[in-house]
Design an enzyme around this catalytic site. Structure first.
Site, PDB file in Angstrom:
ATOM      1  N   TYR A 135      15.093  29.835   8.484  1.00  0.00           N
ATOM      2  CA  TYR A 135      13.920  30.821   9.229  1.00  0.00           C
ATOM      3  C   TYR A 135      13.537  30.830  10.621  1.00  0.00           C
ATOM      4  CZ  TYR A 135      11.840  30.965   4.838  1.00  0.00           C
ATOM      5  OH  TYR A 135      11.344  30.810   2.984  1.00  0.00           O
ATOM      6  N   LYS A 192       0.266  -1.796   0.139  1.00  0.00           N
ATOM      7  CA  LYS A 192       0.136  -0.113   0.304  1.00  0.00           C
ATOM      8  C   LYS A 192       1.195   0.673  -0.077  1.00  0.00           C
ATOM      9  CE  LYS A 192      -0.219  -0.201   5.174  1.00  0.00           C
ATOM     10  NZ  LYS A 192      -1.462  -0.768   6.022  1.00  0.00           N
TER      11      LYS A 192
HETATM   12  C1  LIG Z   1      -0.915  -0.926   6.459  1.00  0.00           C
HETATM   13  C2  LIG Z   1      -1.343  -2.800   7.417  1.00  0.00           C
HETATM   14  C3  LIG Z   1      -0.252  -3.937   7.238  1.00  0.00           C
HETATM   15  C4  LIG Z   1       1.199  -4.176   7.530  1.00  0.00           C
HETATM   16  O1  LIG Z   1       1.776  -3.498   9.012  1.00  0.00           O
HETATM   17  P1  LIG Z   1       3.058  -3.492   9.150  1.00  0.00           P
HETATM   18  O2  LIG Z   1       2.634  -3.031  10.010  1.00  0.00           O
HETATM   19  O3  LIG Z   1       4.102  -2.865   8.317  1.00  0.00           O
HETATM   20  O4  LIG Z   1       3.451  -4.832   9.057  1.00  0.00           O
HETATM   21  C5  LIG Z   1      -0.916  -5.381   7.433  1.00  0.00           C
HETATM   22  N1  LIG Z   1      -2.875  -5.234   8.069  1.00  0.00           N
HETATM   23  C6  LIG Z   1      -3.131  -3.968   7.606  1.00  0.00           C
HETATM   24  C7  LIG Z   1      -4.739  -3.897   7.149  1.00  0.00           C
HETATM   25  C8  LIG Z   1      -2.923  -2.652   7.258  1.00  0.00           C
HETATM   26  O5  LIG Z   1      -3.436  -1.058   7.298  1.00  0.00           O
END
Ligand SMILES: *Cc1c(COP(=O)(O)O)cnc(C)c1O
Length: 374
Positions: A265, A33
């Site tokens: 800044y 993702k």
């Molecule tokens: C992002 C996500 C994961 C992965 O989590 P990690 O801590 O990066 O392994 C697993 N399941 C779902 C539903 C997620 O949204």
């Protein structure tokens, strides 16, 4: 090299995938993702498949669709789909969809009927995190689901949930969530509802709680060689993971300044002695956290040079030290695996009050990803 680039070591992705496969009997769903946590959806997705991933997972449906259209043929699950998404395309491309409400179930059933194809579905259960998933509505949801399964309106592939505190393995909540999960799975089976897969483990649970593996684990941050929680679980090195992203940039300018010069800044930092400053041609528009402090910086000309002053939109300044041999145009490593002395993603996270997940995921689209196999 361009102004800035993120080098993605695909061999590290493969190594991290094979590592977790060797630790479990479950199938592995590689979580790609958010543009593969900033590493690049398509390249990482294909590398994960080549290295043995059994599934790919995305939050957004559009990423699932892009993966499928790029030639991925293994199962893909997209789990964050509000009402009104393009479910017909998803069903047609055989992308598994996640459901956590009666409304969404009805909409996906209708989309399937419209194209005369049965949707592949996973039900998300809220087992205590109070985010996604069917929670207290379970008793209303169950009869609707049962009806859809009996009528073969959906093909129920799996049931899943998510841990709130997997990075704290000794917290009782993990056990409570597992008990609740198993109870609801039993409920379903008692109602004659059958399905092949159960999944709840993220990276932390994949590493530290083998009782939670069920028959799919969802391997996210670990795929990128980063620790789910540096404080509780240890560093990448401690866990045997290889960080895959190395962020590089160029010094736009090197200049000498006197002791007492205000930098950036707000002049929030003042030089403590005569020194050389380096201007790095990256800023918060590239995902460099604005509130990162001197605990982070860059590695240049064989030395660490800490940030001095506030990060700007397109640039930030580092204190090179009076003796530095760095020059205008020198290449710097912003972060990497740390093996050459460079700062790590975890150090940048700490310096900005964030977590490694956010640091890599926010590296912006104007930073080209360069793929290598080291
Ligand atoms: C992002 C996500 C994961 C992965 O989590 P990690 O801590 O990066 O392994 C697993 N399941 C779902 C539903 C997620 O949204």
């Amino acid at each position: 090299m361009s102004r800035a680039s993120a080098e993605i070591n695909l061999s590290a992705i493969a190594t991290n995938l094979k590592f977790i496969k060797s630790q479990t009997n479950a199938q592995v769903l590689a979580v790609v993702k958010a543009d593969a946590y900033g590493h690049g959806l398509i390249d990482v997705g294909h590398q994960a498949v080549t290295a043995g991933a059994d599934w790919l997972g995305t939050a957004l449906l559009e990423e699932g669709i892009r993966l499928r259209k790029s030639g991925i043929s293994i199962p893909i699950l997209s789990w964050l789909t509000p009402l009104g998404e393009d479910f017909k395309t998803a069903i047609d491309l055989e992308i598994d969809l996640s459901i956590s409400s009666v409304e969404l179930l009805c909409e996906i059933v209708l989309a399937g009927k419209a194209i005369n194809k049965t949707p592949r579905v996973h039900i998300e259960l809220d087992t205590g995190m109070s985010r996604g998933g069917v929670g207290d509505e379970w008793l209303n949801f169950l009869p609707v689901l049962t009806q859809s399964v009996i009528a073969k309106e959906i093909n129920l592939i799996g049931v899943w949930s998510h841990f709130a505190r997997a990075d704290e393995p000794s917290e009782k909540m993990n056990q409570d969530q597992l008990v609740e999960f198993d109870k609801r799975v039993k409920d379903l089976k008692k109602n004659g509802i059958n399905f092949e897969y159960c999944h709840i483990a993220n990276s932390a649970a994949s590493l530290k709680n083998s009782d939670s593996h069920k028959n799919i684990i969802r391997w996210g941050i670990g795929l990128y060689g980063l620790s789910p929680d540096v404080n509780n679980l240890g560093s990448s090195k401690d866990l045997g993971l290889m960080p895959a992203m190395k962020l590089k940039a160029k010094l736009h300018l090197v200049k000498s300044v006197k002791k007492g010069a205000g930098v950036g800044y707000g002049s929030t930092a003042v030089t403590k002695s005569d020194t050389k400053l380096g201007v790095v041609a990256m800023g918060y528009a590239d995902g460099i956290p604005r509130n990162a402090n001197h605990a982070a910086g860059v590695f240049v000309a064989g030395n660490r040079a800490p940030i001095i002053g506030r990060v700007s939109m397109d640039q930030f300044v580092v204190d090179l030290g009076a003796a530095s041999t760095a020059q205008t145009g020198s290449e710097v490593i912003v972060f990497g695996d740390g093996n050459s002395g460079e700062y790590t993603v975890d150090e940048w996270a700490k310096a900005s009050g964030s977590i490694n997940y956010e640091i890599v995921t926010r590296i912006g689209p104007r930073v080209p990803r360069i793929y290598s196999r080291e």
